[in-house]
Design a protein around this motif. Structure first.
Motif, mmCIF file in Angstrom:
data_model
loop_
_atom_site.group_PDB
_atom_site.id
_atom_site.type_symbol
_atom_site.label_atom_id
_atom_site.label_comp_id
_atom_site.label_asym_id
_atom_site.label_seq_id
_atom_site.Cartn_x
_atom_site.Cartn_y
_atom_site.Cartn_z
ATOM 1 N N ARG A 28 -4.467 -4.312 7.059
ATOM 2 C CA ARG A 28 -3.587 -3.918 8.152
ATOM 3 C C ARG A 28 -2.483 -3.026 7.582
ATOM 4 N NH1 ARG A 28 -2.467 -6.112 13.145
ATOM 5 N NH2 ARG A 28 -3.846 -7.865 12.676
ATOM 6 N N PRO A 29 -2.469 -1.743 7.945
ATOM 7 C CA PRO A 29 -1.358 -0.902 7.484
ATOM 8 C C PRO A 29 -0.046 -1.384 8.087
ATOM 9 C CG PRO A 29 -2.700 0.272 9.100
ATOM 10 C CD PRO A 29 -3.422 -0.995 8.786
ATOM 11 N N LEU A 30 1.011 -1.341 7.296
ATOM 12 C CA LEU A 30 2.319 -1.791 7.743
ATOM 13 C C LEU A 30 3.349 -0.704 7.457
ATOM 14 C CD1 LEU A 30 2.336 -5.404 6.212
ATOM 15 C CD2 LEU A 30 2.009 -4.829 8.625
ATOM 16 N N THR A 31 4.091 -0.315 8.462
ATOM 17 C CA THR A 31 5.232 0.547 8.208
ATOM 18 C C THR A 31 6.272 -0.265 7.431
ATOM 19 O OG1 THR A 31 6.395 -0.085 10.233
ATOM 20 C CG2 THR A 31 4.819 1.749 10.387
ATOM 21 N N GLU A 32 7.233 0.431 6.890
ATOM 22 C CA GLU A 32 8.298 -0.271 6.173
ATOM 23 C C GLU A 32 9.003 -1.264 7.096
ATOM 24 O OE1 GLU A 32 12.105 1.407 3.932
ATOM 25 O OE2 GLU A 32 10.208 2.102 3.054
ATOM 26 N N GLU A 33 9.229 -0.852 8.332
ATOM 27 C CA GLU A 33 9.887 -1.740 9.302
ATOM 28 C C GLU A 33 9.031 -2.971 9.574
ATOM 29 O OE1 GLU A 33 11.727 -1.593 13.857
ATOM 30 O OE2 GLU A 33 10.689 0.141 13.011
ATOM 31 N N GLU A 51 0.838 -1.198 0.000
ATOM 32 C CA GLU A 51 0.000 0.000 0.000
ATOM 33 C C GLU A 51 0.871 1.245 0.000
ATOM 34 O OE1 GLU A 51 -3.756 -1.763 2.608
ATOM 35 O OE2 GLU A 51 -2.229 -0.504 3.560
ATOM 36 N N GLY A 52 0.311 2.350 -0.519
ATOM 37 C CA GLY A 52 0.994 3.629 -0.435
ATOM 38 C C GLY A 52 1.017 4.143 0.996
ATOM 39 N N GLU A 53 1.888 5.087 1.238
ATOM 40 C CA GLU A 53 2.124 5.581 2.600
ATOM 41 C C GLU A 53 0.862 6.148 3.236
ATOM 42 O OE1 GLU A 53 5.008 8.841 4.880
ATOM 43 O OE2 GLU A 53 5.389 8.271 2.789
ATOM 44 N N ASP A 54 0.028 6.838 2.449
ATOM 45 C CA ASP A 54 -1.153 7.491 3.023
ATOM 46 C C ASP A 54 -2.444 6.750 2.692
ATOM 47 O OD1 ASP A 54 -1.281 7.979 0.328
ATOM 48 O OD2 ASP A 54 -1.688 10.126 0.507
ATOM 49 N N TYR A 55 -2.352 5.461 2.384
ATOM 50 C CA TYR A 55 -3.523 4.723 1.939
ATOM 51 C C TYR A 55 -4.653 4.753 2.965
ATOM 52 C CZ TYR A 55 -6.295 0.996 -0.187
ATOM 53 O OH TYR A 55 -7.315 0.290 -0.775
ATOM 54 N N VAL A 98 -10.801 9.959 -11.011
ATOM 55 C CA VAL A 98 -11.593 9.637 -12.180
ATOM 56 C C VAL A 98 -10.693 8.919 -13.173
ATOM 57 C CG1 VAL A 98 -12.990 10.526 -14.069
ATOM 58 C CG2 VAL A 98 -13.111 11.597 -11.808
ATOM 59 N N ASP A 99 -11.068 7.708 -13.517
ATOM 60 C CA ASP A 99 -10.312 6.923 -14.483
ATOM 61 C C ASP A 99 -10.461 7.537 -15.873
ATOM 62 O OD1 ASP A 99 -9.046 3.979 -14.773
ATOM 63 O OD2 ASP A 99 -10.258 4.427 -16.540
ATOM 64 N N PRO A 100 -9.412 7.456 -16.714
ATOM 65 C CA PRO A 100 -9.526 7.973 -18.079
ATOM 66 C C PRO A 100 -10.705 7.381 -18.854
ATOM 67 C CG PRO A 100 -7.239 7.508 -17.565
ATOM 68 C CD PRO A 100 -8.042 6.988 -16.422
ATOM 69 N N ASN A 101 -11.153 6.196 -18.445
ATOM 70 C CA ASN A 101 -12.294 5.580 -19.126
ATOM 71 C C ASN A 101 -13.636 6.139 -18.663
ATOM 72 O OD1 ASN A 101 -10.670 3.924 -20.693
ATOM 73 N ND2 ASN A 101 -10.647 2.277 -19.172
ATOM 74 N N GLY A 102 -13.620 7.080 -17.703
ATOM 75 C CA GLY A 102 -14.841 7.801 -17.374
ATOM 76 C C GLY A 102 -15.590 7.358 -16.134
ATOM 77 N N PHE A 103 -15.008 6.521 -15.300
ATOM 78 C CA PHE A 103 -15.663 6.128 -14.058
ATOM 79 C C PHE A 103 -14.843 6.612 -12.870
ATOM 80 C CE2 PHE A 103 -12.901 2.638 -15.260
ATOM 81 C CZ PHE A 103 -12.260 2.309 -14.084
ATOM 82 N N THR A 104 -15.464 6.601 -11.693
ATOM 83 C CA THR A 104 -14.832 7.115 -10.484
ATOM 84 C C THR A 104 -14.511 5.982 -9.518
ATOM 85 O OG1 THR A 104 -15.994 9.227 -10.656
ATOM 86 C CG2 THR A 104 -15.112 8.650 -8.497
ATOM 87 N N ILE A 105 -13.290 5.991 -9.014
ATOM 88 C CA ILE A 105 -12.871 5.055 -7.971
ATOM 89 C C ILE A 105 -12.716 5.859 -6.692
ATOM 90 C CG2 ILE A 105 -11.122 3.417 -7.210
ATOM 91 C CD1 ILE A 105 -10.407 2.964 -10.142
ATOM 92 N N ARG A 106 -13.429 5.459 -5.659
ATOM 93 C CA ARG A 106 -13.466 6.242 -4.426
ATOM 94 C C ARG A 106 -13.164 5.350 -3.216
ATOM 95 N NH1 ARG A 106 -18.595 7.778 -4.721
ATOM 96 N NH2 ARG A 106 -18.043 9.615 -5.938
ATOM 97 N N ILE A 107 -12.229 5.773 -2.381
ATOM 98 C CA ILE A 107 -12.058 5.166 -1.059
ATOM 99 C C ILE A 107 -12.909 6.006 -0.121
ATOM 100 C CG2 ILE A 107 -10.480 4.509 0.787
ATOM 101 C CD1 ILE A 107 -10.135 2.913 -1.784
#
Length: 230
Positions: free
Chosen positions: A193-198, A140-144, A153-162
């Motif tokens: 489960r978020p995980l730090t790099e460590e 996951e990205g750091e701020d997920y 908004v995906d280039p194909n025209g739909f929205t992905i939302r967290i």
């Protein structure tokens, strides 16, 4: 198959035990995953893709000349995969009694809320990687879990939302994702489960793996190698 605790999906069509809608994943476009994998993998490598879904990553890898074995627990997902050897089954119980140049664990599966399941997933990676081979893991990205709500908004025209991230137990969050198309909406609720790099590197070490290097600037893609064979 029984729905996993804390996982749910809504919308038309078949829903997998972890809440993924098969028809949704047929519509989703692939990101930069094939480029990242192809840049790391040897030419023509044998790749074991754990959790292939409908083949969004599988198909571009095959087009690049890789030999892919696609594993998924959903028969409905695997029916959409073309050009690859397919194996239906749970990743944690998988034992093909063969080894591969590259084992791929994408889709943030390493962030499962269940610590024992995470260990089993990483054990399956180690069990199937060849001498001199490696495991590619997507984190996951750091701020997920903190940059919420967010959408794109995906280039194909739909929205992905967290839409939301809510704590449900020690170190585990319930995440609700929404996929809004002009004609239909799907949702997926799952635990992560978020995980730090460590913490991530510690989990790898417990499974007999270690980071060889981070492949992307955001450190979401990792090349890991077996400790005893590095």
């Amino acid at each position: 198959m029984q729905t996993r605790e804390g996982h749910e999906g809504t919308g038309p069509g078949a829903i997998t035990p972890d809440g993924c809608a098969v028809e949704l994943y047929e519509r989703l476009s692939v990101g930069d995953e094939p480029e990242v994998i192809a840049a790391a993998a040897p030419e023509g490598a044998r790749i074991l893709e754990l959790g292939s879904g409908v083949g969004r990553v599988t198909h571009p890898l095959i087009e690049r000349g890789f030999e892919v074995t696609a594993v998924d627990e959903s028969a409905e997902m695997l029916e959409r995969v073309r050009g690859a050897r397919t194996v239906r089954g749970s990743i944690e119980e998988l034992d093909l009694r063969e080894r591969f140049d590259v084992v791929l664990l994408a889709s943030f599966l390493v962030h499962t809320g269940n610590v024992e399941l995470r260990r089993q997933l990483l054990d399956a990676c180690l069990r199937h990687v060849a001498d001199g081979g490696f495991v590619l893991i997507q984190r996951e990205g750091e701020d997920y879990h903190t940059n919420v709500p967010r959408e794109r908004v995906d280039p194909n025209g739909f929205t992905i939302r967290i839409a939301s991230v809510e704590p449900v137990e020690d170190g585990v969050n319930s995440i609700r994702a929404e996929y809004v198309f002009p004609d239909v909406t799907w949702t997926q609720t799952f635990r992560a489960r978020p995980l730090t790099e460590e913490q991530f590197e510690e989990a790898l070490g417990e499974a007999g793996l270690k980071v060889d290097r981070y492949l992307t600037e955001d450190r979401t893609w990792v090349k890991a190698v077996p400790v005893q064979r590095c």
